[in-house]
Design a protein around this motif. Structure first.
Motif, mmCIF file in Angstrom:
data_model
loop_
_atom_site.group_PDB
_atom_site.id
_atom_site.type_symbol
_atom_site.label_atom_id
_atom_site.label_comp_id
_atom_site.label_asym_id
_atom_site.label_seq_id
_atom_site.Cartn_x
_atom_site.Cartn_y
_atom_site.Cartn_z
ATOM 1 N N SER A 149 0.847 -1.181 0.000
ATOM 2 C CA SER A 149 0.000 0.000 0.000
ATOM 3 C C SER A 149 0.890 1.241 0.000
ATOM 4 C CB SER A 149 -0.902 0.003 1.243
ATOM 5 O OG SER A 149 -0.121 0.199 2.417
ATOM 6 N N SER A 156 -10.806 -0.262 2.804
ATOM 7 C CA SER A 156 -11.515 -1.512 2.569
ATOM 8 C C SER A 156 -12.450 -1.840 3.732
ATOM 9 C CB SER A 156 -10.507 -2.646 2.354
ATOM 10 O OG SER A 156 -11.168 -3.863 2.187
ATOM 11 N N HIS A 179 -16.500 -2.106 3.647
ATOM 12 C CA HIS A 179 -17.111 -3.376 4.041
ATOM 13 C C HIS A 179 -18.112 -3.192 5.184
ATOM 14 C CE1 HIS A 179 -17.535 -7.624 4.923
ATOM 15 N NE2 HIS A 179 -17.269 -7.361 6.180
ATOM 16 N N GLN A 231 -3.330 -5.884 7.570
ATOM 17 C CA GLN A 231 -3.480 -6.342 6.189
ATOM 18 C C GLN A 231 -3.696 -7.848 6.097
ATOM 19 O OE1 GLN A 231 0.175 -4.937 4.437
ATOM 20 N NE2 GLN A 231 -0.734 -2.985 3.846
ATOM 21 N N ARG A 270 -12.728 8.477 5.810
ATOM 22 C CA ARG A 270 -12.329 8.168 4.436
ATOM 23 C C ARG A 270 -11.253 9.136 3.947
ATOM 24 N NH1 ARG A 270 -13.098 9.603 -0.647
ATOM 25 N NH2 ARG A 270 -14.388 11.393 -0.147
ATOM 26 N N GLU A 318 -5.050 1.721 2.327
ATOM 27 C CA GLU A 318 -6.065 0.970 1.607
ATOM 28 C C GLU A 318 -6.784 -0.037 2.498
ATOM 29 O OE1 GLU A 318 -2.972 1.514 0.383
ATOM 30 O OE2 GLU A 318 -3.244 2.482 -1.560
ATOM 31 N N THR A 319 -6.109 -0.550 3.514
ATOM 32 C CA THR A 319 -6.731 -1.498 4.434
ATOM 33 C C THR A 319 -7.872 -0.831 5.184
ATOM 34 O OG1 THR A 319 -4.616 -2.641 4.681
ATOM 35 C CG2 THR A 319 -6.273 -3.060 6.371
#
Length: 191
Positions: free
Chosen positions: A6, A186, A190, A39, A173, A182-183
């Protein structure tokens, strides 16, 4: 198959390579191990933590002990998705108290403890820790700010105050994007 790095991991790798002293480099490696645990790279994170723990035995250092405790806590959290990891994060938080050199660790540990307080349905502690994380984190400390904002969003969301949750989710965000995490993005999508 190799896992792509990342932007956050690439930045940590660069900071490790540029570290001005061995302790700073080890602390950054512990921070990187915490990211690897998040991760899902649990074996790699465990190996890094074990190596740093062995080095800590030869050269004790409060900062490294604190960052390792946070890495251990997040490894436990993501290994079992349980509450057993809280003690290690509490240790990191305790080691960072009163040390100006560990203000980044304090803010990040407070944000993760707020997350755990939310999971434990301890709303007064969660609110206090979110406030502490946001008050303590420097403007560029996006990891702590992203986590604290996410927890605040969860709290409003689960209190059926969706309109109040949305600005917190958006802040989470924005900080995750700025951090290259990015983790976190995600998990945000989710959840």
């Amino acid at each position: 198959m190799a896992i792509a790095r990342s932007r956050l991991q690439a930045r940590l790798d660069a900071a490790i390579a540029a570290a001005s002293n061995p302790i700073e480099g080890r602390c950054l490696r512990a921070e990187r191990a915490a990211l690897l645990a998040r991760q899902g790279q649990l074996e790699t994170a465990r190996a890094a933590i074990d190596e740093l723990t062995a080095q800590l035995a030869w050269e004790p250092n409060q900062a490294l002990r604190g960052w390792l405790a946070l890495a251990e806590g997040l490894l436990g959290y993501y290994s079992a998705l349980g509450r057993g990891a809280q003690a290690a994060v509490e240790q990191a938080y305790g080691l960072a108290q009163g040390s100006p050199a560990l203000i980044r660790l304090r803010a990040l540990a407070a944000a993760w403890l707020a997350n755990m307080a939310f999971a434990n349905d301890d709303m007064p502690r969660m609110a206090a820790l979110v406030r502490e994380a946001l008050d303590t984190a420097a403007p560029e400390q996006h990891g702590a700010r992203a986590r604290a904002a996410l927890v605040a969003g969860y709290a409003y969301h689960f209190a059926a105050a969706n309109a109040r949750a949305q600005p917190w989710y958006e802040a989470s965000r924005r900080h995750a994007i700025a951090d290259g995490d990015e983790t976190h993005l995600s998990a945000l999508m989710h959840n």
